[in-house]
Design a protein around this motif. Structure first.
Motif, PDB file in Angstrom:
ATOM      1  N   ASP A 137       0.958  -1.497  -0.053  1.00  0.00           N
ATOM      2  CA  ASP A 137      -0.688  -0.027  -0.210  1.00  0.00           C
ATOM      3  C   ASP A 137       0.772   1.312  -0.131  1.00  0.00           C
ATOM      4  O   ASP A 137       0.723   2.400   0.997  1.00  0.00           O
ATOM      5  N   LEU A 138       1.570   2.182  -0.945  1.00  0.00           N
ATOM      6  CA  LEU A 138       2.375   2.243  -1.653  1.00  0.00           C
ATOM      7  C   LEU A 138       1.933   3.783  -2.119  1.00  0.00           C
ATOM      8  O   LEU A 138       1.547   3.399  -3.098  1.00  0.00           O
ATOM      9  N   ALA A 139       2.005   4.853  -1.498  1.00  0.00           N
ATOM     10  CA  ALA A 139       1.993   5.528  -2.063  1.00  0.00           C
ATOM     11  C   ALA A 139       3.325   6.277  -3.540  1.00  0.00           C
ATOM     12  O   ALA A 139       3.484   6.223  -4.425  1.00  0.00           O
ATOM     13  N   LEU A 140       4.277   5.532  -3.422  1.00  0.00           N
ATOM     14  CA  LEU A 140       5.300   5.923  -4.814  1.00  0.00           C
ATOM     15  C   LEU A 140       6.613   5.506  -4.216  1.00  0.00           C
ATOM     16  O   LEU A 140       6.706   4.985  -3.032  1.00  0.00           O
ATOM     17  N   VAL A 141       7.238   4.733  -4.087  1.00  0.00           N
ATOM     18  CA  VAL A 141       8.475   3.557  -5.224  1.00  0.00           C
ATOM     19  C   VAL A 141       9.048   3.920  -6.469  1.00  0.00           C
ATOM     20  O   VAL A 141       8.975   3.624  -7.089  1.00  0.00           O
ATOM     21  N   GLU A 142      10.150   4.235  -5.900  1.00  0.00           N
ATOM     22  CA  GLU A 142      10.998   4.923  -7.360  1.00  0.00           C
ATOM     23  C   GLU A 142      12.521   4.138  -6.679  1.00  0.00           C
ATOM     24  O   GLU A 142      13.181   4.575  -5.821  1.00  0.00           O
ATOM     25  N   CYS A 143      12.851   4.975  -7.995  1.00  0.00           N
ATOM     26  CA  CYS A 143      14.797   4.103  -8.440  1.00  0.00           C
ATOM     27  C   CYS A 143      15.979   5.089  -8.934  1.00  0.00           C
ATOM     28  O   CYS A 143      15.003   4.999  -9.939  1.00  0.00           O
ATOM     29  N   ASN A 144      15.787   5.988  -8.498  1.00  0.00           N
ATOM     30  CA  ASN A 144      16.855   6.947  -9.871  1.00  0.00           C
ATOM     31  C   ASN A 144      17.693   7.429  -8.486  1.00  0.00           C
ATOM     32  O   ASN A 144      17.577   8.467  -7.719  1.00  0.00           O
ATOM     33  N   PRO A 145      18.944   7.193 -10.068  1.00  0.00           N
ATOM     34  CA  PRO A 145      19.239   6.327 -10.728  1.00  0.00           C
ATOM     35  C   PRO A 145      19.650   4.902 -10.614  1.00  0.00           C
ATOM     36  O   PRO A 145      19.847   4.202  -9.303  1.00  0.00           O
ATOM     37  N   LEU A 146      19.090   3.687 -11.546  1.00  0.00           N
ATOM     38  CA  LEU A 146      19.756   2.619 -11.523  1.00  0.00           C
ATOM     39  C   LEU A 146      20.251   2.770 -12.795  1.00  0.00           C
ATOM     40  O   LEU A 146      20.941   3.153 -14.279  1.00  0.00           O
ATOM     41  N   VAL A 147      21.388   1.641 -13.120  1.00  0.00           N
ATOM     42  CA  VAL A 147      22.321   1.632 -13.228  1.00  0.00           C
ATOM     43  C   VAL A 147      23.098  -0.107 -13.800  1.00  0.00           C
ATOM     44  O   VAL A 147      22.281  -1.215 -13.063  1.00  0.00           O
ATOM     45  N   GLU A 148      23.177  -0.634 -15.103  1.00  0.00           N
ATOM     46  CA  GLU A 148      23.153  -1.753 -15.527  1.00  0.00           C
ATOM     47  C   GLU A 148      24.838  -2.508 -14.501  1.00  0.00           C
ATOM     48  O   GLU A 148      25.539  -1.915 -14.980  1.00  0.00           O
ATOM     49  N   VAL A 149      24.714  -3.386 -14.145  1.00  0.00           N
ATOM     50  CA  VAL A 149      25.833  -4.166 -13.648  1.00  0.00           C
ATOM     51  C   VAL A 149      25.538  -5.905 -13.278  1.00  0.00           C
ATOM     52  O   VAL A 149      24.586  -6.239 -13.486  1.00  0.00           O
ATOM     53  N   ASP A 150      27.017  -6.592 -14.451  1.00  0.00           N
ATOM     54  CA  ASP A 150      26.394  -7.421 -14.576  1.00  0.00           C
ATOM     55  C   ASP A 150      24.982  -8.056 -15.091  1.00  0.00           C
ATOM     56  O   ASP A 150      24.295  -9.212 -14.580  1.00  0.00           O
ATOM     57  N   SER A 151      24.643  -7.769 -16.894  1.00  0.00           N
ATOM     58  CA  SER A 151      23.263  -8.042 -16.976  1.00  0.00           C
ATOM     59  C   SER A 151      21.982  -7.441 -15.740  1.00  0.00           C
ATOM     60  O   SER A 151      20.411  -8.145 -15.911  1.00  0.00           O
ATOM     61  N   GLY A 152      21.857  -6.825 -14.786  1.00  0.00           N
ATOM     62  CA  GLY A 152      21.084  -6.681 -14.268  1.00  0.00           C
ATOM     63  C   GLY A 152      21.087  -5.488 -13.418  1.00  0.00           C
ATOM     64  O   GLY A 152      22.343  -5.036 -13.875  1.00  0.00           O
ATOM     65  N   LEU A 153      19.566  -4.575 -12.759  1.00  0.00           N
ATOM     66  CA  LEU A 153      20.221  -3.543 -12.659  1.00  0.00           C
ATOM     67  C   LEU A 153      19.849  -3.067 -11.805  1.00  0.00           C
ATOM     68  O   LEU A 153      18.994  -3.961 -10.172  1.00  0.00           O
ATOM     69  N   ILE A 154      21.227  -1.967 -10.824  1.00  0.00           N
ATOM     70  CA  ILE A 154      20.924  -1.958  -9.878  1.00  0.00           C
ATOM     71  C   ILE A 154      21.475  -0.442  -9.094  1.00  0.00           C
ATOM     72  O   ILE A 154      21.247   0.174 -10.135  1.00  0.00           O
ATOM     73  N   ALA A 155      20.265  -0.712  -8.077  1.00  0.00           N
ATOM     74  CA  ALA A 155      19.484   1.114  -7.821  1.00  0.00           C
ATOM     75  C   ALA A 155      20.455   1.847  -7.153  1.00  0.00           C
ATOM     76  O   ALA A 155      21.277   0.918  -6.058  1.00  0.00           O
TER      77      ALA A 155
END
Length: 634
Positions: free
Chosen positions: A608-626
């Motif tokens: 029940d979240l009003a906001l959830v965000e990841c900024n920035p994300l970058v790609e490391v080892d074929s996956g995204l890290i926040a």
């Protein structure tokens, strides 16, 4: 109920009829000249299907009280309500209200011309057969669309102006049209300045797709000034235009940006079936026209299909040696005037099985000869035409458009995109409530939920900051642990490239801004990306993804979709809008972003979240890290 509104058997006109220019008198004249077969009542009202109310605004509530239950539908053409600052909402307990401040409606098959608007004075012949019904929140603008379509040879079956929408909304009427066995159109054209019930719009679009009713939508309020004009015009706050656009596209609707595009789309849909896919072929007698057509189609999200060597050989056998059998197929200026030759080339192109729709750039008199077959629609563009020069062709069922731009708009309308089934969201409220709202708690929450976060430590003094940097490895990022909604960069709360010589000074400065600081591993990898999910009071949960970083708002390279959009649809939209020119190097990023968006959406629903965000994300080892995160409870 829509049946008795559009095809009433008994109609009442309430208001003065003595003045020829009065709204009631003009409505009565239209009904009479249209030879409407319904019984028309101008005196005391007993039981009627539709009552048209044309009295001063101050008298409307009393009139409605008298009509409530006696008229199934009440069309209030009177103005002076929302648009004049009057907050009064008109209601009827046993009747449905269209309006107020509406120009009324016109349904040609039943000759029901329930409108006072002068724009309909020369439409009392009630021509129809296009299968198109237009629903518009603006009466004057909608009437203009109707007249423009008529000039192009398309006679809309119906038109309903919903005005201030105190009761009936354009979306609700569209739902009823789709559900009707007797009045369901082939195409619904919409002009919307505001949407008060986004769930209803979602249901309508889904129902239309299931019933194979095409929807063409022109959404007002795309710009700040446009949104402001819509508010003053309809007294309604426009929801996020981008989300509504993506919602329509997700269900396969055609979203247009102008009145001209809407008319071009309805021309195509009135005479042609939808294309089975998005592979477009072009036949032209001018190389330049072929190049411009390719650019115009690409701007509309349609790419020309490269033809196989076998296809080129079969088409080339019909052409002079100096012609081109690639796509666009350039038959040259010497051949384009030969209708039989052009028809043979079009047929050969269709027979390859490598195109789903064909655009022929030729002459209007070639329309019948180059018409489509095998389920492959053909649009003919003339380069020197106007609406009146093609109208007779369109009325004969020949899709001739008066310009290359109009023809490309028409081809775009024939291609159906979208998804058949939205994503299934988890059961809401099944997760623990999120309490603390600062940067550290946000990062901790996401890490515990399985979202990869760059290694970090929360510290409360300088010595601990030094120890954290040593353990994580230099250089590090140091951030003040501010409340979640605070803009850390704008507050001077973020420092990059901090080494062992500067950590003490940086930690001291940031501890003056917040009770603790975050020391994190500094990752340098690829483009900075963004994924966020927010809960909107009108739109519900919406998901945004794209390019991110500290200048997210300036970059503006994101896609915002309803949270019910399947990951594969979000990835497709990211490829089309954000990464279209990025090349193979970044071709995998849309899928990674869509997967992260699905994870964050699930968290927003369960917790029940009003906001959830990841900024920035970058790609490391074929996956995204926040690298940073925000989480806010509803």
């Amino acid at each position: 109920m829509i049946e008795t509104l559009l095809s009433p058997s008994r109609i009442a006109i309430v208001g003065s009829l003595s003045k020829e220019t009065g709204l009631g008198a003009r409505t009565l004249r239209h009904l009479t000249e249209a030879r409407c077969p319904a019984e028309i009542v101008t005196g005391a009202v007993s039981e009627v299907d539709v009552a048209v109310v044309a009295v001063p605004a101050a008298a409307v509530p009393e009139v409605l009280t008298g009509l409530d239950g006696r008229a199934a539908h009440i069309i209030v053409v009177s103005s002076g309500f929302d648009e004049a600052g009057d907050a009064t909402t008109l209601r009827a307990e046993h009747s449905r209200i269209l309006g107020p401040n509406t120009v009324g409606l016109h349904y040609a098959p039943s000759r029901s011309m329930l409108t006072f608007a002068a724009a309909f004075d020369d439409m009392t012949d009630c021509r129809h057969g296009s299968g198109v019904v237009l629903l518009s929140q603006s009466g004057a603008f909608g009437a203009r669309l109707l007249r423009s379509a008529r000039r192009h040879g398309v006679d809309y079956d119906g038109f309903i102006a919903t005005g201030n929408e105190h009761d009936y909304s354009a979306v609700e009427l569209a739902i009823e049209l789709v559900a009707s066995d007797t009045h369901r159109p082939r195409t619904i054209a919409l002009y919307l300045e505001s949407v008060r019930d986004v769930d209803a719009l979602d249901r309508m679009l889904a129902a239309a797709r299931a019933a194979e009713v095409r929807v063409v939508a022109l959404l007002g309020g795309a710009s700040e000034s446009g949104a402001g004009a819509a508010r003053s015009h309809t007294a309604a706050v426009s929801p996020d235009h981008a989300v509504l656009t993506e919602l329509c596209l997700m269900h396969g609707a055609v979203v247009v940006g102008s009145d001209r595009e809407l008319v071009d789309a309805t021309v195509a849909l009135s005479v042609l079936p939808s294309a089975r896919g998005g592979r477009i072929g072009v036949v032209t007698g001018s190389g330049g026209a072929g190049v411009v057509a390719a650019d115009m189609l690409a701007a509309r999200g349609l790419a020309l299909t490269p033809l196989s060597p076998g296809a080129q050989a079969s088409i080339g056998a019909l052409l002079p040696t100096y012609a081109s059998a690639t796509n666009p197929v350039d038959v040259t200026a010497q051949v384009i005037g030969d209708t039989g030759a052009v028809a043979n080339v079009r047929a050969a192109l269709v027979d390859t099985g490598e195109v789903d729709a064909v655009l022929v750039i030729g002459r209007a008199e070639q329309a019948a000869a180059v018409a489509g077959d095998h389920g492959v629609p053909v649009v003919l563009a003339v380069l020197d035409g106007d609406a009146t020069s093609v109208a007779d062709h369109v009325r004969r069922g020949e899709p001739v458009l008066p310009s290359l731009e109009a023809a490309c708009n028409a081809v775009r309308a024939l291609v159906t995109g979208g998804v058949d089934k939205p994503a299934t969201l988890p059961e809401p409220g099944t997760g623990a409530m999120f309490a603390a709202e600062d940067t550290a708690s946000s990062a901790r929450f996401l890490a515990e939920a399985g979202v990869p976060v760059a290694p970090w430590q929360e510290v409360h003094d300088v010595d601990a900051a030094v120890a954290a940097g040593t353990e994580l490895g230099w250089p590090v990022v140091v951030k003040a642990n501010l409340p979640t909604l605070a803009h850390k960069a704008a507050s001077g709360g973020v420092r990059l490239d901090v080494g062992p010589d500067g950590i003490a000074e940086v930690a001291t400065a940031l501890l003056a801004l917040a009770p603790s600081v975050i020391v994190a591993t500094q990752l340098r990898a690829g483009p900075e990306l963004f994924v966020g999910v927010r809960r909107d009071p009108l739109l519900g949960l919406v998901t945004a993804a794209g390019l991110g970083g500290g200048h997210l708002e300036l970059i503006g390279r994101t896609v915002t979709v309803p949270a019910t959009a399947p990951p594969e649809w979000l990835a497709e939209r990211l490829r089309a809008v954000v990464f279209a020119r990025a090349g193979d190097r970044y071709a995998h990023l849309p899928d990674l972003l869509a997967a992260t968006a699905a994870t964050l959406t699930g968290l927003a629903v369960r917790h029940d979240l009003a906001l959830v965000e990841c900024n920035p994300l970058v790609e490391v080892d074929s996956g995204l890290i926040a690298l940073d995160a925000r989480v806010v409870a509803a």
